[in-house]
Design an enzyme around this catalytic site. Structure first.
Site, PDB file in Angstrom:
ATOM      1  N   ASP A 174       0.890  -1.163   0.000  1.00  0.00           N
ATOM      2  CA  ASP A 174       0.000   0.000   0.000  1.00  0.00           C
ATOM      3  C   ASP A 174       0.925   1.209   0.000  1.00  0.00           C
ATOM      4  OD1 ASP A 174      -1.537   2.209   0.622  1.00  0.00           O
ATOM      5  OD2 ASP A 174      -2.854   1.107   1.986  1.00  0.00           O
ATOM      6  N   TYR A 226      -8.262  14.878  -8.068  1.00  0.00           N
ATOM      7  CA  TYR A 226      -7.385  14.138  -8.989  1.00  0.00           C
ATOM      8  C   TYR A 226      -6.424  15.099  -9.685  1.00  0.00           C
ATOM      9  CZ  TYR A 226      -6.153  10.758 -12.708  1.00  0.00           C
ATOM     10  OH  TYR A 226      -5.483   9.920 -13.574  1.00  0.00           O
TER      11      TYR A 226
HETATM   12  P1  NAD Z   1      -6.102   0.859 -12.833  1.00  0.00           P
HETATM   13  O1  NAD Z   1      -7.207   1.266 -11.930  1.00  0.00           O
HETATM   14  O2  NAD Z   1      -6.323  -0.243 -13.810  1.00  0.00           O
HETATM   15  O3  NAD Z   1      -4.794   0.503 -11.983  1.00  0.00           O
HETATM   16  C1  NAD Z   1      -4.403   1.222 -10.842  1.00  0.00           C
HETATM   17  C2  NAD Z   1      -3.692   0.260  -9.905  1.00  0.00           C
HETATM   18  O4  NAD Z   1      -3.279   0.991  -8.748  1.00  0.00           O
HETATM   19  C3  NAD Z   1      -4.588  -0.892  -9.425  1.00  0.00           C
HETATM   20  O5  NAD Z   1      -3.940  -2.135  -9.623  1.00  0.00           O
HETATM   21  C4  NAD Z   1      -4.779  -0.591  -7.946  1.00  0.00           C
HETATM   22  O6  NAD Z   1      -4.949  -1.753  -7.129  1.00  0.00           O
HETATM   23  C5  NAD Z   1      -3.497   0.157  -7.630  1.00  0.00           C
HETATM   24  N1  NAD Z   1      -3.607   0.934  -6.396  1.00  0.00           N
HETATM   25  C6  NAD Z   1      -4.598   1.778  -6.021  1.00  0.00           C
HETATM   26  N2  NAD Z   1      -4.365   2.256  -4.784  1.00  0.00           N
HETATM   27  C7  NAD Z   1      -3.197   1.710  -4.365  1.00  0.00           C
HETATM   28  C8  NAD Z   1      -2.423   1.811  -3.172  1.00  0.00           C
HETATM   29  N3  NAD Z   1      -2.817   2.571  -2.137  1.00  0.00           N
HETATM   30  N4  NAD Z   1      -1.253   1.132  -3.101  1.00  0.00           N
HETATM   31  C9  NAD Z   1      -0.854   0.335  -4.129  1.00  0.00           C
HETATM   32  N5  NAD Z   1      -1.558   0.178  -5.271  1.00  0.00           N
HETATM   33  C10 NAD Z   1      -2.713   0.864  -5.381  1.00  0.00           C
HETATM   34  O7  NAD Z   1      -5.700   2.208 -13.591  1.00  0.00           O
HETATM   35  P2  NAD Z   1      -4.702   2.538 -14.799  1.00  0.00           P
HETATM   36  O8  NAD Z   1      -5.523   3.170 -15.861  1.00  0.00           O
HETATM   37  O9  NAD Z   1      -3.819   1.402 -15.110  1.00  0.00           O
HETATM   38  O10 NAD Z   1      -3.890   3.725 -14.103  1.00  0.00           O
HETATM   39  C11 NAD Z   1      -2.515   3.703 -13.805  1.00  0.00           C
HETATM   40  C12 NAD Z   1      -2.057   5.129 -13.559  1.00  0.00           C
HETATM   41  O11 NAD Z   1      -2.240   5.909 -14.746  1.00  0.00           O
HETATM   42  C13 NAD Z   1      -2.821   5.872 -12.453  1.00  0.00           C
HETATM   43  O12 NAD Z   1      -1.929   6.645 -11.695  1.00  0.00           O
HETATM   44  C14 NAD Z   1      -3.766   6.775 -13.240  1.00  0.00           C
HETATM   45  O13 NAD Z   1      -4.126   7.935 -12.510  1.00  0.00           O
HETATM   46  C15 NAD Z   1      -2.908   7.113 -14.440  1.00  0.00           C
HETATM   47  N6  NAD Z   1      -3.678   7.539 -15.615  1.00  0.00           N
HETATM   48  C16 NAD Z   1      -4.609   6.716 -16.197  1.00  0.00           C
HETATM   49  C17 NAD Z   1      -5.280   7.161 -17.342  1.00  0.00           C
HETATM   50  C18 NAD Z   1      -6.277   6.297 -18.083  1.00  0.00           C
HETATM   51  O14 NAD Z   1      -6.969   6.808 -18.981  1.00  0.00           O
HETATM   52  N7  NAD Z   1      -6.389   5.027 -17.794  1.00  0.00           N
HETATM   53  C19 NAD Z   1      -5.027   8.428 -17.862  1.00  0.00           C
HETATM   54  C20 NAD Z   1      -4.078   9.236 -17.226  1.00  0.00           C
HETATM   55  C21 NAD Z   1      -3.408   8.771 -16.106  1.00  0.00           C
END
Ligand code: NAD
Length: 255
Positions: free
Chosen positions: A60, A151
């Site tokens: 975490d 965010y």
């Molecule tokens: P996702 O929700 O599929 O994956 C996020 C992961 O973070 C999950 O596996 C979750 O369990 C983990 N997580 C959450 N809280 C946590 C904690 N306290 N400790 C450890 N792990 C934790 O999302 P994604 O789309 O793969 O996003 C990855 C990153 O990219 C994020 O930071 C997100 O903000 C960023 N992002 C995503 C997008 C998009 O369109 N998908 C766009 C811009 C930025």
């Protein structure tokens, strides 16, 4: 390609989505990878699938003590040169409906979690002789939208944190950069995690009129993690299909 040979990486939020794809790409390019996440079953299953060069650690990112354990697992695999601060959460709430608890939760995971990671890897990266920290911000770390105050604040905050860390750590050969994905087809983006016509339609007026793919972000992170990016630090790298450049206006002609 083997540009990450001999390097060991911690990737947070790597049980699924972009983080999981980043783990795959890093291993393909020669790195050892610690898959760090709160999702134990998914993270362990991915590590089992990826084999010898992968380990799962329950982490975490809001808890500094858990970071120490993750770093120990990484250093047992090899000198720790790479951290990808990818874990994050997205919450849509108008300011007027958002409690302090809601707001602080997003800041605590997305921004403080990233800070905890940077802090945890400084000494290991000094021991390794160099390092690259890749912080996954967002298009919302360069602009913003309604209902995204927490965010966007967290993702803008990651940029400031990155620049300050880059200036502090450059003399130890530790580089720190942000990556700014646009819309990327993961669970966070669309709930079903699959590319679909609806997802593409939203981007029809972008320079590249489609949703992005996790591998396109992973490739940018691999570049920044590698020595190919040896003179880049404290900077923003967009993987957004041109979103931050602006949008095509339907009433004006295109070439
Ligand atoms: P996702 O929700 O599929 O994956 C996020 C992961 O973070 C999950 O596996 C979750 O369990 C983990 N997580 C959450 N809280 C946590 C904690 N306290 N400790 C450890 N792990 C934790 O999302 P994604 O789309 O793969 O996003 C990855 C990153 O990219 C994020 O930071 C997100 O903000 C960023 N992002 C995503 C997008 C998009 O369109 N998908 C766009 C811009 C930025």
């Amino acid at each position: 390609m083997s540009r990450l040979n001999g390097k060991t990486a911690i990737i947070t939020g790597a049980a699924q989505g972009m983080g999981a794809m980043t783990a795959r790409v890093f291993i393909e390019q020669g790195a050892n990878v610690v898959i760090a996440d709160i999702l134990e079953e998914k993270g362990q299953a991915l590590a089992d699938e990826l084999g010898e060069k992968a380990r799962f650690v329950k982490l975490d990112i809001t808890d500094p003590e858990q970071w120490e354990a993750a770093v120990a697992v990484a250093e047992a695999m090899g000198p720790l040169n790479i951290l990808v601060n990818n874990a994050g959460i997205l919450v849509f709430k108008p300011i007027i409906e958002q409690s302090m608890e809601d707001f602080n939760k997003v800041l605590n995971i997305n921004l403080t979690g990233c800070y905890n990671g940077i802090r945890a890897v400084i000494e290991p990266m000094k021991r390794a002789g160099s390092g690259s920290i890749v912080n996954i911000s967002s298009i919302d770390g360069l602009q913003a939208k309604n209902s995204l105050s927490a965010y966007a604040a967290s993702k803008w905050g990651m940029r400031g944190l990155t620049k300050s860390a880059a200036i502090e750590l450059g003399h130890h050969k530790i580089r720190v950069n942000t990556v700014h994905p646009g819309g990327i087809d993961t669970n966070m983006h669309s709930t079903n995690g699959e590319a679909n016509e609806e997802a593409n339609a939203f981007y029809k007026n972008h320079a590249l009129p489609r949703v992005g793919l996790p591998v396109e972000v992973a490739n940018m992170s691999a570049f920044l993690a590698s020595d190919d990016a040896s003179y880049s630090t404290g900077s923003e790298f967009c993987v957004d299909g041109g979103w931050n450049a602006g949008m095509a206006l339907d009433f004006l002609p295109k070439s």
